[in-house]
Design an enzyme around this catalytic site. Structure first.
Site, PDB file in Angstrom:
ATOM      1  N   ASP A 126     -28.578  32.873   0.846  1.00 42.81           N
ATOM      2  CA  ASP A 126     -28.582  32.953   2.301  1.00 42.81           C
ATOM      3  C   ASP A 126     -27.226  33.086   2.986  1.00 42.81           C
ATOM      4  OD1 ASP A 126     -31.098  32.122   1.419  1.00 42.81           O
ATOM      5  OD2 ASP A 126     -31.572  31.280   3.356  1.00 42.81           O
ATOM      6  N   LYS A 127     -26.331  32.135   2.800  1.00 45.02           N
ATOM      7  CA  LYS A 127     -25.072  32.135   3.560  1.00 45.02           C
ATOM      8  C   LYS A 127     -23.959  32.846   2.804  1.00 45.02           C
ATOM      9  CE  LYS A 127     -27.550  29.751   6.206  1.00 45.02           C
ATOM     10  NZ  LYS A 127     -28.699  29.820   5.290  1.00 45.02           N
ATOM     11  N   SER A 474     -36.309  29.196   8.404  1.00 51.11           N
ATOM     12  CA  SER A 474     -36.155  29.965   7.178  1.00 51.11           C
ATOM     13  C   SER A 474     -36.730  31.361   7.386  1.00 51.11           C
ATOM     14  CB  SER A 474     -36.911  29.275   6.042  1.00 51.11           C
ATOM     15  OG  SER A 474     -37.118  30.160   4.960  1.00 51.11           O
TER      16      SER A 474
END
Length: 527
Positions: A126-127, A474
């Site tokens: 994700d990041k 999410s």
């Protein structure tokens, strides 16, 4: 191989005064020939805790092989990563979004300190992907990204499942429609391979958009992690970065306004994660470009939704791969003039050149322009007296009955108490759950809230209950879940003024989010 041009890395290896530096480089085993070649950084986010990262050692070895094949000298270094699924629904999620900035800073620090000439990024989750792209935009040296690829979907009694299926199954156990033994079998089958979780959640959305924006090679977003083709792609990425270096193709020539609009069009056609609004904005900021929510919504209103990938539908990223991948989505969009194909990409070619000969291989997975799921895109930006500065929703994952909804507010000052109320059966059909003080400052850290939205879905309430928050969701969230409500409660945004029972009116097609209160009443409560 004789050096014929000046490189950044000459600052650490060339001339009499750099003899000490060369001595240290020889200490790591470098030959004089390797020192004459360009120095290429390989940023690897591999670790032992994230499923999308446990195989990145093999991706890195392939990247380095490609760099050597094309005449460069690779140097692998590491950065951090957080698994949002493991960090979900506890204090750990406060640390997820801030990790993006640390990732960007760490990549910049290593590259600039050692004067690498070019860079290959190996993110997965994700990041990490946006953090690395932020660093690339900031440093502006030739760069290619190659992700670890998506996980394959799990199988449970003839049905394809994924991580979000397990989150929703928790709600099903709470509702009495699944046993704990069945849940145990479910959790053991949902994540069968390495890679980023199998649906169009934030990790896979960002890796798909990395390809769409031109910073990743064709296939970057959808080739499954366990496939040998992913290893070959990594070698090609190592070779490609050498071509970019030779031709002085830097991120500022790829990350243009037109490229961001292309990426947004693809995002809308896919129905990607709402988190892309945070990450694309951050990358654009580093690139010195404007990123305006009104522009985003204009693209959404004019771009058709062509795909229903989990959580919006039953398809997974492996199905999108088999249907032709991101290039096939772009080829279909290009038929309607939705893209600027003159943009440069990491292949060293324009998008128009990359799309030559590309076609959709499965119209069930990637619908044609004349038969979209919706004439508007998968994400919508909402404004109103509850969100003066905007809010975002994945409308592609909202059931039609909830696109317009009005109901009483159920107010919670944080995710834990909201989750407790949901699982405790205290939420009724028609309610609008409000979770506040979960924004960037109020959280702090702007936690993702997959547990409450999944619990609603698992309990069969996702078509009867809406949820709004100044936090975020999410990419696996489905239902009428509206996040990023701005200004946040901690900044005295209107969401802080809502009281239990206030009527909230949601109109996603009309792009409106309002609480039925006068401006004077809101101001009075905030005072």
């Amino acid at each position: 191989m004789a050096q014929t041009r000046a490189y950044r890395s000459d600052e650490v290896k060339k001339g009499i005064v750099r003899a000490p530096h060369r001595s240290l480089l020889k200490a790591i085993g470098l030959t004089d020939e390797e020192m004459r070649r360009p120095f290429i950084g390989v940023a690897n986010s591999a670790n032992d805790i994230i499923p999308g990262h446990i195989h990145l050692d093999k991706i890195a070895e392939a990247v380095k092989a490609g760099i050597r094949l094309a005449g460069g000298t690779p140097f692998e270094f590491s950065t951090i990563g957080v698994c949002d699924g493991i960090a979900m629904n506890h204090a750990g999620m406060k640390y997820s979004l801030p990790s993006r900035e640390i990732i960007a800073d760490s990549v910049e620090l290593i590259v600039e300190a050692h004067r690498f000439d070019a860079l290959v990024l190996i993110p997965s989750c994700d990041k990490v992907t946006p953090g690395m792209l932020m660093a690339a935009a900031r440093m502006n040296i030739p760069t290619v990204a190659v992700s670890g690829g998506p996980m394959l979907a799990g199988k449970y009694r003839g049905k394809d499942i994924d991580l979000i299926s397990v989150f929703e199954a928790v709600g099903s156990v709470g509702a009495g429609t699944m046993t704990e033994d069945e849940l145990n079998e479910f959790e053991s089958r949902a994540c069968p391979t390495c890679g980023s979780c199998a649906g169009l959640f934030t990790a896979n959305t960002m890796n798909c958009l990395t390809e769409a924006i031109g910073m990743g090679l064709p296939g970057n977003g959808t080739i499954p992690a366990p496939y040998s083709e992913r290893i070959r792609l990594a070698k090609l990425a190592g070779m490609a970065v050498m071509d970019l270096l030779a031709n002085d193709i830097t991120p500022d020539k790829i990350l243009t306004n037109e490229a961001f609009r292309n990426a947004l069009a693809v995002d809308m056609a896919l129905g990607g994660s709402t988190n892309t609004m945070l990450h694309l904005a951050a990358i654009a900021h580093e690139a010195g470009l404007e990123f305006d929510l009104n522009m985003v919504d204009k693209i959404s209103l004019s771009t058709p939704d062509l795909c229903k990938i989990s959580p919006a539908g039953h398809h997974h990223i492996e199905d999108l791969y088999s249907a032709g991948g991101i290039m096939a989505v772009m080829a279909e969009l290009n038929k309607g003039g939705y893209l600027n194909t003159t943009v440069m990409t990491s292949t060293g070619k324009t998008l128009a050149e990359n799309l030559q000969g590309i076609e959709v291989l499965d119209n069930d997975v990637i619908r044609p322009l004349d038969n979209p799921y919706s004439k508007t895109g998968g994400l919508a930006i909402l404004f109103g007296n509850l969100a003066p500065d905007g809010a975002v929703v994945k409308q592609a994952a909202v059931k039609e009955s909830m696109l317009k909804h009005s109901g009483p507010a159920r107010v919670f000052n944080g995710e834990p108490e909201a989750t407790e109320a949901i699982l405790g059966g205290k939420i009724a059909a028609g309610d609008v759950i409000v979770i506040r003080y979960e924004g960037p400052k109020g959280g702090p850290g702007m936690r993702e809230m997959l547990t409450p939205t999944s619990a609603l879905a698992g309990m069969g309430l996702d078509d009867k209950v809406a949820l709004i928050t100044d936090g975020r969701f999410s990419g696996g969230t489905r239902g009428a879940a509206i996040g990023h409500v701005s200004p946040e409660a901690q900044e005295a945004g209107p969401i802080a003024a809502i009281k239990e029972g206030d009527t909230i009116k949601i109109d996603i097609p009309g792009r409106k989010l309002n609480v039925i209160l006068s401006d004077d009443e809101i101001k009075s409560r905030l005072a």
